[in-house]
Design an enzyme around this catalytic site. Structure first.
Site, PDB file in Angstrom:
ATOM      1  N   ASN A 188       3.155   5.220   3.964  1.00 32.14           N
ATOM      2  CA  ASN A 188       2.336   5.344   2.769  1.00 32.14           C
ATOM      3  C   ASN A 188       0.961   5.835   3.222  1.00 32.14           C
ATOM      4  O   ASN A 188       0.208   5.071   3.827  1.00 32.14           O
ATOM      5  CB  ASN A 188       2.247   3.972   2.076  1.00 32.14           C
ATOM      6  CG  ASN A 188       1.297   3.977   0.894  1.00 32.14           C
ATOM      7  OD1 ASN A 188       0.786   5.012   0.496  1.00 32.14           O
ATOM      8  ND2 ASN A 188       1.050   2.793   0.332  1.00 32.14           N
ATOM      9  N   LYS A 192      -1.565   6.606   1.467  1.00 29.80           N
ATOM     10  CA  LYS A 192      -2.662   6.159   0.604  1.00 29.80           C
ATOM     11  C   LYS A 192      -3.630   7.326   0.318  1.00 29.80           C
ATOM     12  O   LYS A 192      -3.191   8.474   0.221  1.00 29.80           O
ATOM     13  CB  LYS A 192      -3.351   4.949   1.235  1.00 29.80           C
ATOM     14  CG  LYS A 192      -2.330   3.834   1.570  1.00 29.80           C
ATOM     15  CD  LYS A 192      -2.936   2.522   1.940  1.00 29.80           C
ATOM     16  CE  LYS A 192      -1.833   1.517   2.248  1.00 29.80           C
ATOM     17  NZ  LYS A 192      -2.321   0.180   2.516  1.00 29.80           N
ATOM     18  N   HIS A 216       2.416  -0.964  -5.954  1.00 31.95           N
ATOM     19  CA  HIS A 216       1.742  -1.351  -4.711  1.00 31.95           C
ATOM     20  C   HIS A 216       0.601  -2.319  -5.039  1.00 31.95           C
ATOM     21  O   HIS A 216      -0.054  -2.192  -6.073  1.00 31.95           O
ATOM     22  CB  HIS A 216       1.202  -0.103  -4.009  1.00 31.95           C
ATOM     23  CG  HIS A 216       0.738  -0.390  -2.613  1.00 31.95           C
ATOM     24  ND1 HIS A 216      -0.478  -0.963  -2.345  1.00 31.95           N
ATOM     25  CD2 HIS A 216       1.362  -0.222  -1.420  1.00 31.95           C
ATOM     26  CE1 HIS A 216      -0.595  -1.125  -1.030  1.00 31.95           C
ATOM     27  NE2 HIS A 216       0.512  -0.680  -0.450  1.00 31.95           N
ATOM     28  N   GLU A 231      -2.325  -2.508  -4.046  1.00 34.44           N
ATOM     29  CA  GLU A 231      -3.626  -1.871  -4.287  1.00 34.44           C
ATOM     30  C   GLU A 231      -3.703  -1.348  -5.722  1.00 34.44           C
ATOM     31  O   GLU A 231      -4.771  -1.340  -6.329  1.00 34.44           O
ATOM     32  CB  GLU A 231      -3.854  -0.751  -3.263  1.00 34.44           C
ATOM     33  CG  GLU A 231      -4.169  -1.343  -1.904  1.00 34.44           C
ATOM     34  CD  GLU A 231      -3.706  -0.513  -0.715  1.00 34.44           C
ATOM     35  OE1 GLU A 231      -3.417   0.671  -0.879  1.00 34.44           O
ATOM     36  OE2 GLU A 231      -3.631  -1.093   0.389  1.00 34.44           O
ATOM     37  N   GLU A 242       5.431  -6.851   0.664  1.00 32.51           N
ATOM     38  CA  GLU A 242       4.157  -6.618   1.339  1.00 32.51           C
ATOM     39  C   GLU A 242       3.202  -7.760   0.993  1.00 32.51           C
ATOM     40  O   GLU A 242       2.516  -7.716  -0.042  1.00 32.51           O
ATOM     41  CB  GLU A 242       3.539  -5.292   0.883  1.00 32.51           C
ATOM     42  CG  GLU A 242       4.396  -4.084   1.176  1.00 32.51           C
ATOM     43  CD  GLU A 242       3.562  -2.806   1.274  1.00 32.51           C
ATOM     44  OE1 GLU A 242       3.604  -2.173   2.332  1.00 32.51           O
ATOM     45  OE2 GLU A 242       2.871  -2.468   0.301  1.00 32.51           O
ATOM     46  N   GLY A 258      -3.408  -4.021   5.883  1.00 30.83           N
ATOM     47  CA  GLY A 258      -4.651  -3.464   6.429  1.00 30.83           C
ATOM     48  C   GLY A 258      -5.536  -4.474   7.126  1.00 30.83           C
ATOM     49  O   GLY A 258      -6.701  -4.204   7.400  1.00 30.83           O
ATOM     50  N   SER A 262       0.526  -4.355   8.087  1.00 30.36           N
ATOM     51  CA  SER A 262       0.135  -4.291   9.498  1.00 30.36           C
ATOM     52  C   SER A 262       1.313  -4.091  10.451  1.00 30.36           C
ATOM     53  O   SER A 262       1.343  -4.672  11.540  1.00 30.36           O
ATOM     54  CB  SER A 262      -0.686  -5.530   9.889  1.00 30.36           C
ATOM     55  OG  SER A 262      -1.875  -5.587   9.114  1.00 30.36           O
TER      56      SER A 262
HETATM   57  P1  13P Z   1      -0.959  -1.320   6.526  1.00 37.13           P
HETATM   58  O1  13P Z   1       0.253  -0.912   7.352  1.00 37.13           O
HETATM   59  O2  13P Z   1      -2.150  -0.446   6.795  1.00 37.13           O
HETATM   60  O3  13P Z   1      -1.237  -2.778   6.632  1.00 37.13           O
HETATM   61  O4  13P Z   1      -0.579  -1.033   4.992  1.00 37.13           O
HETATM   62  C1  13P Z   1       0.633  -1.490   4.500  1.00 37.13           C
HETATM   63  C2  13P Z   1       0.845  -0.906   3.165  1.00 37.13           C
HETATM   64  O5  13P Z   1       0.119  -1.189   2.236  1.00 37.13           O
HETATM   65  C3  13P Z   1       1.950   0.049   2.998  1.00 37.13           C
HETATM   66  O6  13P Z   1       2.208   0.316   1.676  1.00 37.13           O
END
Ligand code: 13P
Length: 251
Positions: free
Chosen positions: A10, A12, A96, A98, A168, A174, A214
């Site tokens: 992803n 982002k 997601h 976010e 997740e 992150g 992560s």
């Molecule tokens: P990270 O791998 O940066 O923690 O992000 C995970 C994520 O949100 C994938 O959709």
């Protein structure tokens, strides 16, 4: 039927079009001999058609990071499932954390988006996960229960044949904090039995459940070895092709 692992990146809100194409081309070279693992990258909407065209015919699949559930109309700034499909995507990430956190995504809008993806023949990757407070308050399973049952409300098992779930935990995204092998194992087992209770044992058996939060080259093998983990949804560590390939080659 065995489940082919899916390792999805992803991206982002990172990378301009040319940057995304460059990373995708490097990744496609590195992936040329990969077998038994499906690889997907989800660039931004702007980069998606460029990336799709640049790696057409390679083993790498394309996904979008979101969609809007209406087919077309006066919805300034939005992108429909049909537009995403026509641009070359096979997958779409929906719900997601976010988007739930910053863009007021709810289980109701998630459900409409899943419907729209399915109607258009896009494979939905439904993201779910608890926050740190919810975990501390021992609400993890009830949160997941609600996200899955409300997000998939009204569907029958046949319609969900292409569904992918991505667990997740919000506190692991992150942050460098990865959920432990025990935590991931417990949740994934729970999610599989939830799919069985809500839909069918066949759907529970065939649906891939990814872990995200992560994931890095150093922990990919341990995470992927957990029973009921069928792949990873990778954020930061997917942005560099030479890093991401180490996760893809976790074995
Ligand atoms: P990270 O791998 O940066 O923690 O992000 C995970 C994520 O949100 C994938 O959709």
């Amino acid at each position: 039927m065995s489940r082919t692992p899916l390792i999805a990146g992803n991206w982002k809100m990172y990378k301009t079009g040319p940057e995304a194409v460059e990373t995708a081309l490097t990744l496609s070279r590195l992936c040329s001999k990969i077998q038994d693992v499906e690889v997907m990258i989800a660039p931004t909407f702007l980069s998606l058609p460029l990336v799709a065209a640049s790696i057409e015919g390679t083993r790498i699949k394309i996904g979008a990071q979101n969609l809007y559930f209406e087919k077309q109309g006066a919805f300034t700034g939005e992108v429909s499932a049909a537009m995403i499909k026509a641009a070359g995507a096979e997958y779409v990430i929906i719900g997601h954390s976010e988007r739930r956190l910053y863009f007021e995504e709810t289980d109701t809008s998630v459900c409409r988006k899943i419907k729209s993806a399915i109607e258009e023949g896009l494979k939905p990757i439904l993201c779910i996960g608890e926050s740190e407070t919810q975990r501390d308050e021992e609400k993890t399973f009830s949160v997941l229960d609600k996200q899955v049952s409300d997000g998939l409300k009204g569907f029958g098992p046949d319609e969900l044949a292409q569904l992918v779930l991505a667990y997740e935990p919000v506190w692991a995204i992150g942050t460098g904090k990865t959920a432990s092998v025990d935590q991931v194992g417990q949740v994934h087992q729970y999610l599989r039995s939830l799919l069985e209770n809500l839909f069918s044992s066949n759907l529970a058996h065939t649906t891939r459940i990814l872990y995200g939060g992560s994931v890095k080259p150093e922990n990919a093998k341990d995470l992927m070895s957990i029973k009921d983990v069928d792949g990873a949804l990778v954020g930061g560590a997917s942005l560099d092709a030479n890093n991401f390939i180490k996760i893809i080659k976790y074995k």
